[in-house]
Design a protein around this motif. Structure first.
Motif, PDB file in Angstrom:
ATOM      1  N   HIS A  90     -60.477  20.943  46.866  1.00 13.59           N
ATOM      2  CA  HIS A  90     -60.686  21.566  48.171  1.00 13.59           C
ATOM      3  C   HIS A  90     -60.302  20.635  49.312  1.00 13.59           C
ATOM      4  O   HIS A  90     -60.107  21.077  50.444  1.00 13.59           O
ATOM      5  CB  HIS A  90     -62.143  21.987  48.326  1.00 13.59           C
ATOM      6  CG  HIS A  90     -62.573  22.958  47.275  1.00 13.59           C
ATOM      7  ND1 HIS A  90     -62.251  24.292  47.323  1.00 13.59           N
ATOM      8  CD2 HIS A  90     -63.248  22.785  46.114  1.00 13.59           C
ATOM      9  CE1 HIS A  90     -62.731  24.901  46.256  1.00 13.59           C
ATOM     10  NE2 HIS A  90     -63.333  24.006  45.498  1.00 13.59           N
ATOM     11  N   CYS A  91     -60.227  19.336  48.996  1.00 11.06           N
ATOM     12  CA  CYS A  91     -59.931  18.368  50.055  1.00 11.06           C
ATOM     13  C   CYS A  91     -58.578  17.693  49.834  1.00 11.06           C
ATOM     14  O   CYS A  91     -57.818  17.520  50.774  1.00 11.06           O
ATOM     15  CB  CYS A  91     -61.040  17.316  50.103  1.00 11.06           C
ATOM     16  SG  CYS A  91     -60.797  16.061  51.366  1.00 11.06           S
ATOM     17  N   VAL A 109     -55.229  16.943  53.630  1.00  5.06           N
ATOM     18  CA  VAL A 109     -54.637  17.436  54.884  1.00  5.06           C
ATOM     19  C   VAL A 109     -55.641  17.542  56.025  1.00  5.06           C
ATOM     20  O   VAL A 109     -55.426  17.035  57.123  1.00  5.06           O
ATOM     21  CB  VAL A 109     -53.991  18.822  54.659  1.00  5.06           C
ATOM     22  CG1 VAL A 109     -53.477  19.390  55.963  1.00  5.06           C
ATOM     23  CG2 VAL A 109     -52.847  18.710  53.684  1.00  5.06           C
ATOM     24  N   GLN A 110     -56.758  18.214  55.740  1.00  2.53           N
ATOM     25  CA  GLN A 110     -57.724  18.456  56.812  1.00  2.53           C
ATOM     26  C   GLN A 110     -58.310  17.143  57.315  1.00  2.53           C
ATOM     27  O   GLN A 110     -58.481  16.937  58.524  1.00  2.53           O
ATOM     28  CB  GLN A 110     -58.844  19.370  56.274  1.00  2.53           C
ATOM     29  CG  GLN A 110     -59.602  20.091  57.373  1.00  2.53           C
ATOM     30  CD  GLN A 110     -60.725  20.944  56.807  1.00  2.53           C
ATOM     31  OE1 GLN A 110     -60.779  21.241  55.609  1.00  2.53           O
ATOM     32  NE2 GLN A 110     -61.633  21.344  57.682  1.00  2.53           N
ATOM     33  N   LEU A 111     -58.599  16.244  56.371  1.00  2.00           N
ATOM     34  CA  LEU A 111     -59.129  14.930  56.738  1.00  2.00           C
ATOM     35  C   LEU A 111     -58.105  14.159  57.570  1.00  2.00           C
ATOM     36  O   LEU A 111     -58.436  13.537  58.579  1.00  2.00           O
ATOM     37  CB  LEU A 111     -59.470  14.166  55.443  1.00  2.00           C
ATOM     38  CG  LEU A 111     -60.030  12.762  55.550  1.00  2.00           C
ATOM     39  CD1 LEU A 111     -61.270  12.720  56.431  1.00  2.00           C
ATOM     40  CD2 LEU A 111     -60.373  12.232  54.150  1.00  2.00           C
ATOM     41  N   THR A 112     -56.868  14.220  57.155  1.00  2.00           N
ATOM     42  CA  THR A 112     -55.806  13.526  57.883  1.00  2.00           C
ATOM     43  C   THR A 112     -55.659  14.088  59.298  1.00  2.00           C
ATOM     44  O   THR A 112     -55.501  13.332  60.268  1.00  2.00           O
ATOM     45  CB  THR A 112     -54.475  13.661  57.114  1.00  2.00           C
ATOM     46  OG1 THR A 112     -54.642  13.090  55.819  1.00  2.00           O
ATOM     47  CG2 THR A 112     -53.344  12.952  57.835  1.00  2.00           C
ATOM     48  N   ASP A 113     -55.740  15.408  59.409  1.00  2.00           N
ATOM     49  CA  ASP A 113     -55.625  16.033  60.727  1.00  2.00           C
ATOM     50  C   ASP A 113     -56.781  15.615  61.651  1.00  2.00           C
ATOM     51  O   ASP A 113     -56.591  15.376  62.843  1.00  2.00           O
ATOM     52  CB  ASP A 113     -55.589  17.555  60.599  1.00  2.00           C
ATOM     53  CG  ASP A 113     -54.249  18.053  60.063  1.00  2.00           C
ATOM     54  OD1 ASP A 113     -53.291  17.254  60.025  1.00  2.00           O
ATOM     55  OD2 ASP A 113     -54.167  19.230  59.675  1.00  2.00           O
ATOM     56  N   LEU A 114     -57.987  15.541  61.073  1.00  2.00           N
ATOM     57  CA  LEU A 114     -59.140  15.109  61.866  1.00  2.00           C
ATOM     58  C   LEU A 114     -58.964  13.675  62.344  1.00  2.00           C
ATOM     59  O   LEU A 114     -59.248  13.346  63.505  1.00  2.00           O
ATOM     60  CB  LEU A 114     -60.409  15.198  61.018  1.00  2.00           C
ATOM     61  CG  LEU A 114     -61.348  16.368  61.262  1.00  2.00           C
ATOM     62  CD1 LEU A 114     -62.531  16.289  60.299  1.00  2.00           C
ATOM     63  CD2 LEU A 114     -61.856  16.366  62.702  1.00  2.00           C
ATOM     64  N   LEU A 149     -65.870  15.333  54.662  1.00  2.00           N
ATOM     65  CA  LEU A 149     -64.535  15.437  54.062  1.00  2.00           C
ATOM     66  C   LEU A 149     -64.148  14.153  53.340  1.00  2.00           C
ATOM     67  O   LEU A 149     -63.539  14.186  52.268  1.00  2.00           O
ATOM     68  CB  LEU A 149     -63.498  15.729  55.147  1.00  2.00           C
ATOM     69  CG  LEU A 149     -63.361  17.178  55.596  1.00  2.00           C
ATOM     70  CD1 LEU A 149     -62.424  17.273  56.783  1.00  2.00           C
ATOM     71  CD2 LEU A 149     -62.843  18.047  54.450  1.00  2.00           C
ATOM     72  N   SER A 161     -63.196  13.686  49.486  1.00  2.00           N
ATOM     73  CA  SER A 161     -61.906  13.134  49.042  1.00  2.00           C
ATOM     74  C   SER A 161     -62.119  12.092  47.942  1.00  2.00           C
ATOM     75  O   SER A 161     -61.374  12.056  46.962  1.00  2.00           O
ATOM     76  CB  SER A 161     -61.127  12.521  50.220  1.00  2.00           C
ATOM     77  OG  SER A 161     -61.596  11.231  50.555  1.00  2.00           O
ATOM     78  N   VAL A 191     -55.240  23.582  49.544  1.00  2.00           N
ATOM     79  CA  VAL A 191     -54.240  23.244  50.555  1.00  2.00           C
ATOM     80  C   VAL A 191     -52.851  23.553  50.007  1.00  2.00           C
ATOM     81  O   VAL A 191     -52.460  23.013  48.989  1.00  2.00           O
ATOM     82  CB  VAL A 191     -54.308  21.743  50.898  1.00  2.00           C
ATOM     83  CG1 VAL A 191     -53.320  21.406  52.000  1.00  2.00           C
ATOM     84  CG2 VAL A 191     -55.713  21.365  51.286  1.00  2.00           C
ATOM     85  N   SER A 243     -47.557  23.039  53.391  1.00  2.00           N
ATOM     86  CA  SER A 243     -48.078  22.534  54.643  1.00  2.00           C
ATOM     87  C   SER A 243     -47.993  21.015  54.701  1.00  2.00           C
ATOM     88  O   SER A 243     -47.955  20.423  55.767  1.00  2.00           O
ATOM     89  CB  SER A 243     -49.530  22.979  54.843  1.00  2.00           C
ATOM     90  OG  SER A 243     -50.367  22.309  53.936  1.00  2.00           O
TER      91      SER A 243
END
Lengths: 138, 136
Positions: B7-8, B70-75, B101, B105, B128, B132
């Motif tokens: 999920h991460c 991805v989401q962690l990197t974006d944050l 997150l 990870s 993910v 993307s």
């Protein structure tokens, strides 16, 4: 091993260990000899004492960033008459202003992180010949 | 074989980055587990002191992007930009979600060390989409 074989030497200046490890894996498996520096100052010192065919230089590093290290490298090359070593920047930014900083510092090319193996190899091949045989393991 | 879902992170990202070599994938995954926690500690300290926050985000982001988080990197990218613009408090507000997150990870990278062999993950098992990441 053919003793006349000369393996290209690449210096990777990057503060993040995982990125250094990645580039080392990808390049040594393709026949390069790879040295590593954790910041720009180390890269300057290593490049003063050893010849490198190519330098990868992360832009943002502690102690001395890649811009300053490249500026000083170019000054040293000009002062000593040494051959110009190609420098490829590692950058996380695609903004024109960041790429202009790379250019102004004397970097020749750039790679935007993260990159695929194909993109890394293509960047290397733009500047030096690819080795024909794997380098010996240290 | 237990069904693993992510999920991460997306383990296919790192696998592809290392030329689809499973030994290198595992080496780099272990490095992530070793270096990322102290990086996150430095980030938390930077949030408290306001010193070095942008660099702390930047360095950790360099690791999280490699494991396909991805989401962690974006944050982290948002926090880095906010810090460079002098908006420290925005980073503090993002910390709880960031910590959740980040811990996820670590858990998923540990899981991928055991369960991922380069062929067992289908697109449906990864939250993910690969596209993307490749678009970055």
């Amino acid at each position: 091993m053919n003793l006349s074989t000369r393996y290209p030497r690449v210096l990777v200046a990057e503060d993040m260990e995982m990125s250094r490890q990645l580039v080392r894996l990808l390049l040594t498996s393709r026949g390069f000899i790879v040295d590593e520096a954790e910041n720009g100052l180390q890269a300057l010192e290593l490049s003063e004492h050893g010849h490198y065919d190519l330098i990868f230089m992360d832009c943002l590093m502690p102690v001395m960033d890649g811009y300053e290290a490249t500026r000083r490298l170019r000054e040293r090359e000009a002062a000593t008459g040494c051959q110009r070593t190609p420098v490829i920047a590692f950058t996380g930014c695609t903004l024109g202003s960041d790429l202009e900083l790379c250019n102004t510092a004397g970097m020749d090319d750039y790679l935007i992180k993260p990159f695929t193996p194909e993109v890394l190899v293509a960047a290397v091949a733009r500047w030096i010949a690819m080795p024909s045989a794997p380098a010996p393991r240290p | 074989m237990p069904q693993t879902s992510y999920h991460c992170i997306d383990p296919r990202v790192l696998f592809r980055t290392v030329d689809n070599d499973i030994a290198s994938f595992r080496d780099l995954s272990r490095t992530y587990l070793e270096i990322a926690p102290p990086m996150f500690e430095r980030l938390e300290q930077a949030l408290q002191t306001g010193v070095g926050l942008a660099n702390a985000c930047h360095t950790l982001k360099g690791a999280t992007v490699l494991v396909g988080a991805v989401q962690l990197t974006d944050l982290l990218a948002a926090m880095e930009h906010a810090a460079r613009d002098g908006q420290k408090h925005e980073g503090v507000d993002l910390l709880p979600g960031l910590r959740r997150l980040f811990l996820l990870s670590l858990k998923e990278v540990r899981s991928s060390l055991v369960n991922f062999n380069g062929h067992t993950v289908s697109a449906a098992e990864v939250a993910v989409p690969m596209a993307s990441l490749e678009a970055r």
